[in-house]
Design a protein around this motif. Structure first.
Motif, short mmCIF file in Angstrom:
data_model
loop_
_atom_site.label_atom_id
_atom_site.label_comp_id
_atom_site.label_asym_id
_atom_site.label_seq_id
_atom_site.Cartn_x
_atom_site.Cartn_y
_atom_site.Cartn_z
N ARG A 1 2.67 4.32 5.69
CA ARG A 1 3.86 3.89 4.95
C ARG A 1 3.44 3.38 3.58
NH1 ARG A 1 9.09 1.93 5.67
NH2 ARG A 1 9.63 0.14 4.33
N GLN B 1 5.80 2.07 0.33
CA GLN B 1 7.12 1.87 -0.27
C GLN B 1 6.94 1.37 -1.70
OE1 GLN B 1 9.81 -0.48 2.04
NE2 GLN B 1 11.49 -0.35 0.57
N HIS C 1 9.22 1.66 -5.09
CA HIS C 1 10.49 2.13 -5.64
C HIS C 1 10.36 2.79 -7.02
CE1 HIS C 1 12.84 -0.81 -2.85
NE2 HIS C 1 12.11 0.09 -2.18
N HIS D 1 9.07 6.37 -6.68
CA HIS D 1 10.10 7.26 -6.15
C HIS D 1 11.12 7.61 -7.22
CE1 HIS D 1 14.11 7.91 -4.28
NE2 HIS D 1 13.41 8.72 -3.49
N TRP E 1 9.80 6.43 3.43
CA TRP E 1 8.71 5.71 2.79
C TRP E 1 7.35 5.94 3.45
CZ3 TRP E 1 10.12 4.34 -1.78
CH2 TRP E 1 11.44 3.94 -2.03
#
Length: 674
Positions: free
Chosen positions: A42, A44, A46, A49, A237
């Motif tokens: 994982r 993550q 932002h 992305h 994610w």
């Protein structure tokens, strides 16, 4: 020049297995991540992305604009659908970028989250439809639907964004996890299948007509098929989720990079996607390029003739704009047009040489030959100016009455014409603006050589004809000169009319007179008799003392040969009577005519032969001539019937003829109407 496709073939299609292996790596990676969840790490982040999705959307919309412009330029439905697919994908990708929490919106919602699979699914439908070869009727229908399709895309994107931002119930709340997963998997399989079909169909098109952008689209659709599959099984994610984002970015970026490479090669975006277009569009473009090539060739010929470079530049600019040509395409076409123009000019001029070589014939007058040859040459060698001078009594004379030009001044070239090693004349060549180049000079020398040969043949024919006509009938002489093989021994059976004439009382006259007087009498008679026979189309085949024999319908065919022979016999008697007005003591001619079949050809030996007619027809004509009184023309019943009612005759009655068991019917021919 390196083939435009070479880098891609080496890098991607150096072997189909290698290419497939590269494209299967993402599938293998996804399978590994799904099968081994502990490896599906994982991460993550932002901002990463947001920028990745926004970059992909920007590339996709840029491709949509470029492909759409190509579709507009070429009015091509396939390019229109591909451009629309890029725009649809870009629009939904942009909405998906908004789903990144904390970047623009405080939090994401279902509408923005599912925008990517929805957009890619819609794009896959458009991609699959674009791979179809449309019929003319379907093309016309789709052309009418284009504005409505653009309006629908804009409405869907705007509506989707509005409903998502306004947190409409259908898009604002999260979907049930199980239902959402099923929908994603269904969309993934459907999108994967549609992208796979698109890639396969475009590969079949590539097999028929390879093009760089076709390779790019095949690769992009394959990557998007894998991305759709990853969407169905990736976890948010995690690495599997990041994978389909990267695959999307690679797909659109690969097409964009291919377009950029081709743009660098061609120097213009105009023709980037021409290789992807419908077959009908490609054929139309080929016709356009052929038309452009013809126009350029004509423009270059005009420049060669009139020296107007400004007009040529304007025409080239006009052609480039009208046919949507890049600078490199135009450069290639210019060189091709120049080569085509030269080839056509050379072909035309070589044709003129052949024409001149065919001009000389048995009956061609020397002046007519030269006039025709110069008329052909002046037209085909334009803008060169040609003058022909012939040697006459040791002086060079030109048809225009001018004098020979000085070859040391200006651009005049003098090429001699030699016949049998003697100067027969000269060809003067001048270009209005420049010197005659080597290629033109070589052709002109060939032309002068052909003209010399034609002139020599014409003079040879003339001298042979003059010589032969002293011994042969003109028709026989002409026939033999044109085709010497006709001089072989033998002949063919043909319908002919034979005219026999001799002098009644010649033997007593010859016994009383001196030989010189007898020969003078015969020559005087024959000088008027022979022209009369020839005038009516007869062929004089022999003289035997005081007798002359002529045949009609050989060697030249004459449908009215009996009438020709009858008119010739009557005219012969009239001409003889005019001669006897000054020599009443000379004997008179009598004539016999018969129509029938005879062997016509060359009779004799290899050393000596005679063109004549052999058979009963000739014998009967001789018997009828013997039965005629002085000044009379006696014809057979066959000749009488062939002449028809225009003849005025008196029956002689049945004549006993040597060699015939029964008497023959004969008539005295008095006159012949028109």
């Amino acid at each position: 020049m390196t083939d435009l496709h070479t880098p891609y073939r080496r890098a991607i299609f150096s072997g189909p297995a290698v290419w497939v292996l590269h494209l299967l790596i993402p599938v293998a990676a996804l399978w590994l991540l799904v099968a081994r969840p502990e490896m599906d790490v994982r991460w993550q982040h932002h901002p990463a992305h947001f920028w990745l999705v926004l970059f992909t959307a920007a590339v996709s919309v840029a491709l949509g604009v470029v492909v759409g412009d190509a579709a507009r330029r070429r009015d091509d439905d396939r390019l229109f659908l591909i451009g629309l697919a890029f725009v649809v994908a870009a629009g939904f990708l942009g909405l998906h970028a908004l789903a990144t929490p904390g970047i623009i919106l405080a939090s994401s919602n279902t509408g923005f989250d599912v925008a990517t699979p929805v957009g890619l699914l819609l794009a896959s439908i458009l991609a699959a439809v674009s791979s179809i070869e449309f019929s003319p009727a379907a093309t016309r229908r789709l052309r009418r639907l284009r504005p409505a399709m653009w309006t629908a895309v804009a409405a869907v994107l705007t509506g989707w964004a509005a409903l998502s931002l306004l947190e409409a119930p259908i898009l604002a709340r999260p979907l049930n996890a199980e239902i959402g997963q099923r929908l994603l998997v269904a969309a993934a399989f459907l999108g994967t299948a549609l992208y796979g079909v698109s890639a396969l169909r475009y590969y079949l098109i590539y097999r028929r007509r390879p093009a760089v952008m076709l390779i790019s689209l095949i690769t992009a659709f394959t990557l998007l098929a894998e991305a759709m599959f990853a969407i169905g099984y990736g976890r948010n994610w995690h690495a599997s989720w990041w994978e389909w984002h990267v695959l999307m970015a690679l797909a659109f970026a690969f097409v964009a990079y291919s377009a950029y490479v081709q743009y660098r090669r061609e120097g213009s975006p105009a023709g980037l996607f021409h290789g992807v277009a419908l077959a009908s569009t490609v054929n139309r473009m080929r016709r356009d390029y052929a038309d452009a090539l013809d126009e350029l060739a004509r423009a270059m010929r005009q420049r060669a003739e009139f020296g107007d470079d400004g007009t040529l530049s304007n025409q080239i600019s006009s052609i480039a704009g009208r046919f949507d040509l890049t600078e490199q395409q135009l450069d290639v076409l210019e060189r091709a047009a120049d080569a085509l123009g030269r080839e056509r000019t050379q072909t035309k001029r070589l044709g003129a040489l052949v024409t001149v070589g065919q001009q000389a014939s048995v009956n061609t007058d020397e002046r007519q030959l030269l006039e025709k040859a110069m008329a052909v040459a002046s037209e085909t060698f334009a803008p060169l100016r040609l003058r022909l001078g012939l040697m006459t009594d040791g002086r060079l004379e030109f048809a225009d009455g001018g004098v020979s030009l000085d070859p040391t001044e200006g651009a005049t070239v003098v090429i001699p014409l030699d016949v049998k090693g003697h100067r027969a004349g000269q060809l003067e060549v001048t270009h209005p603006r420049r010197a005659v180049d080597d290629t033109e000079l070589a052709l002109l020398r060939s032309f002068a050589s052909q003209l010399s040969i034609a002139l020599e043949n014409t003079r040879l024919y003339a001298s042979m004809e003059d010589l032969f006509r002293s011994y042969l009938s003109p028709d026989v002489a002409t026939s033999l000169i044109a085709d010497p093989s006709q001089a072989r021994l033998g002949g063919e059976i043909a319908d002919v009319t034979v005219l026999m004439a001799d002098l009644h009382g010649f033997t007593p006259f010859a016994e009383r007179g001196e030989p010189d007087d007898v020969v003078a009498m015969l020559n005087t008679y024959y000088r008027v008799v022979v022209p009369v026979i020839l005038e009516h189309g007869g062929t004089v085949v022999q003289f035997v003392g005081d007798a002359v024999m002529a045949i009609f319908n050989a060697p030249a065919r004459q449908p009215d040969h009996p009438r020709r022979a009858a008119r010739a016999a009557l005219a012969l008697q009239e001409a003889v009577e005019r001669v006897r007005g000054a020599h009443p003591e000379w004997p008179r001619f009598r004539a016999g005519i018969h129509t029938g079949r005879a062997l016509v050809g060359n009779i004799g030996s290899d050393e000596f032969r005679n063109y004549t007619a052999i058979g009963d027809t000739t014998n009967l004509a001789a018997r009828l001539e013997s039965a005629a009184d002085p000044g009379q023309v006696v014809v057979s019943a066959a000749t009488r019937g062939a002449i028809g009612d225009i003849a005025t005759v008196e029956p002689v009655g049945p004549l006993p003829v040597k060699g015939k068991s029964e008497p023959v019917e004969a008539f005295v021919l008095r006159s012949l109407g028109s």
